[in-house]
Scaffold this motif. Structure first.
Motif, PDB file in Angstrom:
ATOM      1  N   ALA A 153       0.828  -1.209   0.000  1.00  0.00           N
ATOM      2  CA  ALA A 153       0.000   0.000   0.000  1.00  0.00           C
ATOM      3  C   ALA A 153       0.862   1.259   0.000  1.00  0.00           C
ATOM      4  O   ALA A 153       0.525   2.253  -0.654  1.00  0.00           O
ATOM      5  CB  ALA A 153      -0.925  -0.007   1.217  1.00  0.00           C
ATOM      6  N   ARG A 154       1.983   1.217   0.721  1.00  0.00           N
ATOM      7  CA  ARG A 154       2.877   2.374   0.795  1.00  0.00           C
ATOM      8  C   ARG A 154       3.497   2.663  -0.576  1.00  0.00           C
ATOM      9  O   ARG A 154       3.598   3.823  -0.998  1.00  0.00           O
ATOM     10  CB  ARG A 154       3.968   2.090   1.824  1.00  0.00           C
ATOM     11  CG  ARG A 154       4.890   3.254   2.116  1.00  0.00           C
ATOM     12  CD  ARG A 154       5.872   2.862   3.208  1.00  0.00           C
ATOM     13  NE  ARG A 154       7.028   3.731   3.222  1.00  0.00           N
ATOM     14  CZ  ARG A 154       8.166   3.445   3.830  1.00  0.00           C
ATOM     15  NH1 ARG A 154       8.294   2.293   4.503  1.00  0.00           N
ATOM     16  NH2 ARG A 154       9.187   4.282   3.790  1.00  0.00           N
ATOM     17  N   VAL A 155       3.903   1.617  -1.282  1.00  0.00           N
ATOM     18  CA  VAL A 155       4.452   1.785  -2.634  1.00  0.00           C
ATOM     19  C   VAL A 155       3.408   2.424  -3.539  1.00  0.00           C
ATOM     20  O   VAL A 155       3.681   3.389  -4.278  1.00  0.00           O
ATOM     21  CB  VAL A 155       4.900   0.423  -3.204  1.00  0.00           C
ATOM     22  CG1 VAL A 155       5.249   0.555  -4.692  1.00  0.00           C
ATOM     23  CG2 VAL A 155       6.100  -0.115  -2.424  1.00  0.00           C
ATOM     24  N   GLU A 156       2.189   1.902  -3.472  1.00  0.00           N
ATOM     25  CA  GLU A 156       1.114   2.420  -4.320  1.00  0.00           C
ATOM     26  C   GLU A 156       0.808   3.881  -3.986  1.00  0.00           C
ATOM     27  O   GLU A 156       0.610   4.700  -4.887  1.00  0.00           O
ATOM     28  CB  GLU A 156      -0.129   1.545  -4.134  1.00  0.00           C
ATOM     29  CG  GLU A 156      -1.229   1.831  -5.127  1.00  0.00           C
ATOM     30  CD  GLU A 156      -2.334   0.795  -5.052  1.00  0.00           C
ATOM     31  OE1 GLU A 156      -3.469   1.137  -5.444  1.00  0.00           O
ATOM     32  OE2 GLU A 156      -2.085  -0.338  -4.603  1.00  0.00           O
ATOM     33  N   ARG A 157       0.805   4.218  -2.706  1.00  0.00           N
ATOM     34  CA  ARG A 157       0.519   5.608  -2.303  1.00  0.00           C
ATOM     35  C   ARG A 157       1.562   6.571  -2.858  1.00  0.00           C
ATOM     36  O   ARG A 157       1.228   7.654  -3.340  1.00  0.00           O
ATOM     37  CB  ARG A 157       0.484   5.720  -0.778  1.00  0.00           C
ATOM     38  CG  ARG A 157      -0.799   5.289  -0.135  1.00  0.00           C
ATOM     39  CD  ARG A 157      -0.915   5.812   1.298  1.00  0.00           C
ATOM     40  NE  ARG A 157       0.215   5.426   2.138  1.00  0.00           N
ATOM     41  CZ  ARG A 157       0.264   4.302   2.843  1.00  0.00           C
ATOM     42  NH1 ARG A 157      -0.751   3.444   2.802  1.00  0.00           N
ATOM     43  NH2 ARG A 157       1.314   4.027   3.600  1.00  0.00           N
ATOM     44  N   HIS A 158       2.834   6.184  -2.775  1.00  0.00           N
ATOM     45  CA  HIS A 158       3.874   7.106  -3.232  1.00  0.00           C
ATOM     46  C   HIS A 158       3.819   7.296  -4.745  1.00  0.00           C
ATOM     47  O   HIS A 158       3.930   8.427  -5.240  1.00  0.00           O
ATOM     48  CB  HIS A 158       5.258   6.611  -2.823  1.00  0.00           C
ATOM     49  CG  HIS A 158       6.353   7.539  -3.246  1.00  0.00           C
ATOM     50  ND1 HIS A 158       6.387   8.867  -2.868  1.00  0.00           N
ATOM     51  CD2 HIS A 158       7.428   7.353  -4.052  1.00  0.00           C
ATOM     52  CE1 HIS A 158       7.450   9.456  -3.414  1.00  0.00           C
ATOM     53  NE2 HIS A 158       8.091   8.563  -4.130  1.00  0.00           N
ATOM     54  N   LEU A 159       3.643   6.221  -5.481  1.00  0.00           N
ATOM     55  CA  LEU A 159       3.550   6.346  -6.935  1.00  0.00           C
ATOM     56  C   LEU A 159       2.353   7.208  -7.320  1.00  0.00           C
ATOM     57  O   LEU A 159       2.448   8.077  -8.202  1.00  0.00           O
ATOM     58  CB  LEU A 159       3.447   4.960  -7.575  1.00  0.00           C
ATOM     59  CG  LEU A 159       4.691   4.065  -7.430  1.00  0.00           C
ATOM     60  CD1 LEU A 159       4.380   2.656  -7.911  1.00  0.00           C
ATOM     61  CD2 LEU A 159       5.866   4.643  -8.211  1.00  0.00           C
ATOM     62  N   ALA A 160       1.230   6.995  -6.669  1.00  0.00           N
ATOM     63  CA  ALA A 160       0.038   7.788  -6.968  1.00  0.00           C
ATOM     64  C   ALA A 160       0.235   9.247  -6.578  1.00  0.00           C
ATOM     65  O   ALA A 160      -0.288  10.162  -7.249  1.00  0.00           O
ATOM     66  CB  ALA A 160      -1.170   7.202  -6.238  1.00  0.00           C
ATOM     67  N   ALA A 161       0.995   9.498  -5.517  1.00  0.00           N
ATOM     68  CA  ALA A 161       1.206  10.876  -5.047  1.00  0.00           C
ATOM     69  C   ALA A 161       1.928  11.732  -6.074  1.00  0.00           C
ATOM     70  O   ALA A 161       1.735  12.948  -6.109  1.00  0.00           O
ATOM     71  CB  ALA A 161       1.989  10.860  -3.733  1.00  0.00           C
TER      72      ALA A 161
END
Length: 374
Positions: A300-308
């Motif tokens: 989830a953390r990886v996905e959040r950063h890429l989306a950010a």
């Protein structure tokens, strides 16, 4: 103080014995390219570039080369992934032969990853090997494709399936050139920066989470991100030049990403390489979490950063959609890392803990694709 000493540049050494070379990172490297390439002993420099980059940077480079007393030839191709083809390769090689480029001369790859791969491959096969200097003008090329000597073109059966290892003699990563990149291209390149944190440097990934705004704005953080990425890749390449072992880790996100690119027929209007890598890295972490290898929070953390930073994280984000799980799986079976018909995945036990997985159950991979595309 000479003109080459007037500005300090980051210098990263790729240690490969007699094939070792430097990566220089910093401003105005295109403007001093002539002196730096002349120092290699070349007499003729053939600049291979694309139409977009030529309009922005070719005059400065040609002037710098001529000012250093070098004969200059130029070869320009259409922009985009479709130029990584046999047809365009044939055009480039024939143009270099027509220009009488010799073994002691230099092919200068001026552009992004497509040009670096195409021009580098042309240099590798021209007269059985002509020196190449990489002058990457995109973030993706500066942190990834210009370093390590992997060159090649695409096939309708898959990405980068035809090529050769051909190390450059020098890499000139001019950070000023990044100011001309469209925002979408810069974001795509940033995906490859994130990759180095996810492979084996959790502290770097944490720094990216805190500093990505400054990296996108320019300044010292941008140069630091590029240099850190290049050092990471240089270390991997020095230990595994021909991708028989740990170098495969650099393909984190690429097994899924390349399949998505092939599915859209390398149409950059729908998906460019770094976007495919971003989706692929998010998928690799979600798959790792599903298999019980990585914490779900890390995925989830990886996905959040890429989306950010505005990068896509799901295959459903590809404009126009992609085919079903069977179609993607078929593309994945043409991946370069396939051994004895078995897929090789780059998975993770957490952020900074990626590993090469050669024993993944194909049925589990298919079931994962069905959920991702459901």
């Amino acid at each position: 103080m000479t003109a080459l000493e007037a500005v300090e540049h980051e210098r990263v050494r790729v240690a490969l014995g007699e094939r070792s070379y430097d990566i220089l990172i910093g401003p105005d490297l295109l403007g001093t390219a002539g002196e730096r390439i002349a120092a290699l002993g070349a007499r003729t420099v053939a600049v291979v570039t694309d139409e977009n980059v030529a309009a922005l940077h070719l005059p400065v480079v040609v002037a710098a080369l001529r000012a250093a007393g070098l004969k200059v030839e130029t070869v320009t191709v259409p922009p985009g992934e479709t130029s990584k083809s046999f047809e365009t390769l044939g055009f480039v090689v024939d143009s270099l032969l027509a220009a009488r480029v010799e073994r002691g001369d230099v092919v200068l790859a001026l552009g992004g990853g497509v040009i670096g791969d195409l021009a580098g491959f042309a240099a590798a096969i021209l007269r059985r090997g002509v020196r190449c200097v990489q002058a990457p003008t995109s973030l993706l090329a500066q942190v990834d494709s210009s370093v390590g000597g992997k060159t090649g073109i695409n096939s309708p059966r898959g990405k980068n399936l035809i090529g050769a290892f051909h190390q450059p003699s020098l890499v000139l990563a001019d950070t000023d050139a990044l100011d001309t990149l469209p925002p979408r291209e810069f974001r795509a390149g940033y995906a490859e920066v994130v990759k180095y944190g996810l492979i084996d440097d959790a502290a770097f990934f944490g720094w990216l989470e805190a500093s990505h705004g400054e990296i996108f704005a320019g300044g010292p953080a941008r140069a630091r991100a590029i240099a850190t990425s290049c050092r990471a890749k240089a270390a991997v390449v020095a230990g595994d030049e021909h991708e028989h072992g740990d170098r495969a880790l650099l393909n984190l996100g690429h097994t899924f990403g390349h399949a998505l690119e092939a599915e859209v027929a390398y149409d950059g209007r729908r998906l460019i390489h770094g976007e495919g890598v971003a989706i692929g890295m998010a998928m690799a972490f979600r798959f790792s979490a599903e298999l019980g290898l990585a914490p779900a929070e890390d995925a989830a953390r990886v996905e959040r950063h890429l989306a950010a930073v505005g990068l896509p994280t799901h295959p459903g984000a590809v404009p126009g959609g992609v085919g079903g799980p069977g179609a993607l799986f078929a593309h994945m079976q043409q991946d370069k890392k396939v051994e004895r018909g078995r897929l090789t995945f780059i998975l993770a036990r957490g952020i900074g803990k990626s590993f090469v997985a050669r024993d993944v159950d194909p049925a589990a991979a298919m079931a994962f694709l069905e959920r991702e595309l459901g």
